[in-house]
Motif scaffolding. Structure first.
Motif, PDB file in Angstrom:
ATOM      1  N   THR A  90       0.842  -1.188   0.000  1.00 25.60           N
ATOM      2  CA  THR A  90       0.000   0.000   0.000  1.00 25.60           C
ATOM      3  C   THR A  90       0.877   1.237   0.000  1.00 25.60           C
ATOM      4  O   THR A  90       1.797   1.342   0.793  1.00 25.60           O
ATOM      5  CB  THR A  90      -0.879   0.013   1.266  1.00 25.60           C
ATOM      6  N   ILE A 112       1.164   5.232   0.735  1.00 25.19           N
ATOM      7  CA  ILE A 112       0.438   6.198   1.547  1.00 25.19           C
ATOM      8  C   ILE A 112       0.851   7.614   1.184  1.00 25.19           C
ATOM      9  O   ILE A 112       1.984   7.868   0.818  1.00 25.19           O
ATOM     10  CB  ILE A 112       0.642   5.963   3.061  1.00 25.19           C
ATOM     11  N   GLN A 127      -2.899  10.574   4.385  1.00 24.97           N
ATOM     12  CA  GLN A 127      -3.219   9.304   5.024  1.00 24.97           C
ATOM     13  C   GLN A 127      -2.361   9.086   6.259  1.00 24.97           C
ATOM     14  O   GLN A 127      -2.802   8.496   7.220  1.00 24.97           O
ATOM     15  CB  GLN A 127      -2.999   8.135   4.061  1.00 24.97           C
ATOM     16  N   MET A 177      -3.276   6.841  10.698  1.00 24.70           N
ATOM     17  CA  MET A 177      -3.007   5.532  10.142  1.00 24.70           C
ATOM     18  C   MET A 177      -3.556   4.475  11.083  1.00 24.70           C
ATOM     19  O   MET A 177      -3.053   4.305  12.199  1.00 24.70           O
ATOM     20  CB  MET A 177      -1.506   5.358   9.943  1.00 24.70           C
ATOM     21  N   GLU A 234      -3.788  -5.390   8.138  1.00 24.51           N
ATOM     22  CA  GLU A 234      -4.185  -4.619   6.954  1.00 24.51           C
ATOM     23  C   GLU A 234      -4.350  -3.165   7.325  1.00 24.51           C
ATOM     24  O   GLU A 234      -4.807  -2.837   8.417  1.00 24.51           O
ATOM     25  CB  GLU A 234      -5.514  -5.132   6.404  1.00 24.51           C
ATOM     26  N   LEU A 235      -4.019  -2.294   6.381  1.00 23.06           N
ATOM     27  CA  LEU A 235      -4.248  -0.863   6.560  1.00 23.06           C
ATOM     28  C   LEU A 235      -5.738  -0.598   6.365  1.00 23.06           C
ATOM     29  O   LEU A 235      -6.357  -1.128   5.459  1.00 23.06           O
ATOM     30  CB  LEU A 235      -3.438  -0.082   5.523  1.00 23.06           C
ATOM     31  N   VAL A 236      -6.300   0.215   7.258  1.00 27.14           N
ATOM     32  CA  VAL A 236      -7.698   0.615   7.130  1.00 27.14           C
ATOM     33  C   VAL A 236      -7.743   1.797   6.173  1.00 27.14           C
ATOM     34  O   VAL A 236      -7.104   2.820   6.412  1.00 27.14           O
ATOM     35  CB  VAL A 236      -8.309   1.003   8.491  1.00 27.14           C
ATOM     36  N   GLN A 237      -8.466   1.633   5.074  1.00 27.35           N
ATOM     37  CA  GLN A 237      -8.593   2.720   4.105  1.00 27.35           C
ATOM     38  C   GLN A 237      -9.632   3.711   4.610  1.00 27.35           C
ATOM     39  O   GLN A 237     -10.723   3.321   4.978  1.00 27.35           O
ATOM     40  CB  GLN A 237      -9.006   2.168   2.734  1.00 27.35           C
ATOM     41  N   SER A 238      -9.274   5.010   4.641  1.00 28.18           N
ATOM     42  CA  SER A 238     -10.231   6.015   5.111  1.00 28.18           C
ATOM     43  C   SER A 238     -11.337   6.205   4.093  1.00 28.18           C
ATOM     44  O   SER A 238     -11.155   6.028   2.894  1.00 28.18           O
ATOM     45  CB  SER A 238      -9.531   7.330   5.418  1.00 28.18           C
ATOM     46  N   GLN A 239     -12.493   6.541   4.617  1.00 31.72           N
ATOM     47  CA  GLN A 239     -13.709   6.679   3.777  1.00 31.72           C
ATOM     48  C   GLN A 239     -13.623   7.930   2.923  1.00 31.72           C
ATOM     49  O   GLN A 239     -13.303   8.954   3.339  1.00 31.72           O
ATOM     50  CB  GLN A 239     -14.953   6.760   4.645  1.00 31.72           C
TER      51      GLN A 239
END
Length: 130
Positions: free
Chosen positions: A3, A5, A9, A13, A125-130
């Motif tokens: 991923t 960034i 981001q 994180m 896993e990286l949490v993807q921001s909305q």
């Protein structure tokens, strides 16, 4: 696939750590070491118990420690990188100061998922921001 960034981001994180049927969330700090760690995600690791204090696993590559402090005193819930060994550590019990230990972030709750005998398989896993 790793991923990438952006600076935006990096401000917030968050990662999910899947342990068996449970998802534990953690918040990472913004540092060069953390950004290097995030570049490895998603990552599946088997965490082995170490000294009844932490769960550890070697990472596929060593992380940058540029601008990192010389060491740290981890608290329960801390996620850290131990640069002398090149391993990730998740602390479920208190530990003392260690040279070469770089704090990456903190588990938000559910640390008891790591305080179990033996090894634990996790997916980070990286949490993807909305």
């Amino acid at each position: 696939m790793p991923t990438e960034i952006s600076t935006k981001q990096a401000e917030s994180m968050n990662i999910n750590i899947k342990v068996k049927d449970k998802v534990v969330t953690a918040t990472l700090i913004d540092s060069k070491t953390t950004q290097d760690f995030i570049s490895l995600l998603p990552l599946t690791l088997t965490l082995e118990d170490y000294a009844r204090t932490e769960k550890i696993s070697y990472l596929p590559k060593r992380l940058s420690t540029k601008d990192a402090p010389p060491g740290s005193d981890p608290a329960v819930g801390d996620i850290a990188y131990y640069s002398p060994w090149g391993n990730l550590a998740m602390y479920y019990s208190d530990s003392g100061y260690a040279n070469g230990l770089v704090i990456l972030g903190k588990i938000d709750g559910g640390i008891e998922a790591f305080n179990v005998p033996g090894s634990v398989k996790v997916t980070i896993e990286l949490v993807q921001s909305q």
